[in-house]
Enzyme design. Structure first.
Site, PDB file in Angstrom:
ATOM      1  CE  LYS A  13      -2.292  -0.564   3.827  1.00 20.00           C
ATOM      2  NZ  LYS A  13      -1.747  -1.803   4.423  1.00 20.00           N
ATOM      3  NE  ARG A  88      -4.450  -0.788  10.209  1.00 25.01           N
ATOM      4  CZ  ARG A  88      -3.372  -0.183   9.724  1.00 25.01           C
ATOM      5  NH1 ARG A  88      -3.444   1.057   9.320  1.00 25.01           N
ATOM      6  NH2 ARG A  88      -2.229  -0.832   9.626  1.00 25.01           N
ATOM      7  NE  ARG A 127       7.511  -2.132   6.103  1.00 22.70           N
ATOM      8  CZ  ARG A 127       6.184  -2.220   6.150  1.00 22.70           C
ATOM      9  NH1 ARG A 127       5.465  -1.884   5.103  1.00 22.70           N
ATOM     10  NH2 ARG A 127       5.572  -2.666   7.218  1.00 22.70           N
ATOM     11  NE  ARG A 139       5.923   0.373  10.550  1.00 19.47           N
ATOM     12  CZ  ARG A 139       4.834   0.203   9.804  1.00 19.47           C
ATOM     13  NH1 ARG A 139       4.844   0.599   8.536  1.00 19.47           N
ATOM     14  NH2 ARG A 139       3.766  -0.356  10.310  1.00 19.47           N
ATOM     15  NE  ARG A 150       1.784  -3.948  11.583  1.00 24.08           N
ATOM     16  CZ  ARG A 150       2.873  -3.782  10.825  1.00 24.08           C
ATOM     17  NH1 ARG A 150       4.029  -4.292  11.221  1.00 24.08           N
ATOM     18  NH2 ARG A 150       2.805  -3.128   9.711  1.00 24.08           N
TER      19      ARG A 150
END
Ligand code: AMP
Length: 288
Positions: A13, A88, A127, A139, A150
């Site tokens: 995204k 969400r 990532r 992160r 998540r």
């Protein structure tokens, strides 16, 4: 243009949102990014969100709805925006519908990036590696354990949005397993099909140069129009000429036929021994 990008963590995204921002000159509104900035700045929202985010749970709906509502009102969002990571939950989607209605704004599309769950972990690992390479802070929620949480919250709370937007005829699903640029192209095609973008939307530079391009395009089309008009005039002239020629030809043919007929008749008359001279007959018939 206002669109929502929907997909689990690691579906691409963020990457796609950035590419679309460059292409269409609109802004990316990522609640995750905004919350991370709030955490870093130590704002009241940040303090509220910090622990929740670190654990992989969702921040309360009213917090994110408030952030988004304020952000949409900023001048840079007037041209359009891509919502990344929001809504969400179904209550967030309902709140978004309400606030867009209140602001007299229309949502153009909801793009779902569908990916195999098995690919998500390795994508997030990539990532993390890339962020480390660039010397960026990684992160805290990009760990296998938190990612599992998540993903679970995506399945239970966010996936129902697929049904929500599909029912409202807003949903477009794209195969998020394709190469990055293929996904971007597929999104662009979808937006074109929906009429959310104009056929000639290229890069950001193109978006910036839009007025100049438009003027150029206008000049071009004006030139084309002149050319077409000239062609039409020419062909009209040709048609006129052809018509004149045809008339001339017809006249000639008519004269010829008349002469022939006159001659024939005269001969016949002479043969029959008519009192009227051949010349008189010729004149009368020719007149007819
Ligand atoms: P993201 O960067 O979109 O993966 O978001 C990172 C974290 O921010 C999520 O795991 C949530 O804790 C929080 N978050 C981001 N967007 C929302 C949202 N729309 N609703 C609730 N929590 C959110």
């Amino acid at each position: 243009m206002r669109i929502i990008l929907l997909g689990p963590p690691g579906s691409g995204k963020g990457t796609q949102a950035q590419l679309l921002v460059q292409r269409y000159g609109i802004v990316q509104l990522s609640t995750g990014e905004m919350l991370r900035a709030a955490v870093a700045a130590g704002t009241p929202v940040g303090l509220k969100a910090k622990e929740i985010m670190a654990s992989g749970s969702l921040v309360p709906d009213d917090v994110v709805v408030g952030i988004i509502s304020d952000r949409i009102d900023q001048p840079d969002a007037k041209n359009g925006f891509i919502l990344d990571g929001f809504p969400r939950t179904v209550p967030q989607a309902e709140a978004l519908d309400e606030l867009l209605k209140h602001k007299h704004l229309k949502l153009d599309a909801v793009i779902e990036l569908r990916v195999n769950e098995s690919a998500l972990l390795s994508r997030v690992e990539t990532r993390v590696a890339q962020m480390r390479e660039r010397g960026e802070e990684v992160r805290v929620d990009d760990t296998p354990e938190v990612l599992t949480k998540r993903l679970a919250s995506y399945r239970s709370q966010t996936e129902p949005l697929i049904h929500y937007y599909s029912e409202r005829r807003k949903l477009s699903t794209i195969d998020g397993m394709m190469a990055i640029d293929e996904v971007t192209r597929a999104i662009h095609r979808q937006l074109l099909a929906l009429g959310a973008v104009e056929p000639k939307t290229h890069a950001r530079s193109a978006a910036k140069a839009a007025p100049a391009k438009k003027a150029k395009a206008g000049k071009k089309s004006a030139k084309k129009a002149v050319k077409t008009a000239k062609k039409a005039a020419k062909s009209a002239k040709t048609t006129k000429k052809t018509a004149k020629k045809a008339v001339k030809g017809t006249k000639k043919a008519a004269k010829k036929t008349a002469k022939k007929t006159v001659k024939k008749t005269a001969k016949k008359t002479v043969k029959k021994g008519s009192k009227k001279g051949p010349k008189k007959v010729t004149k009368k018939r020719a007149k007819r």
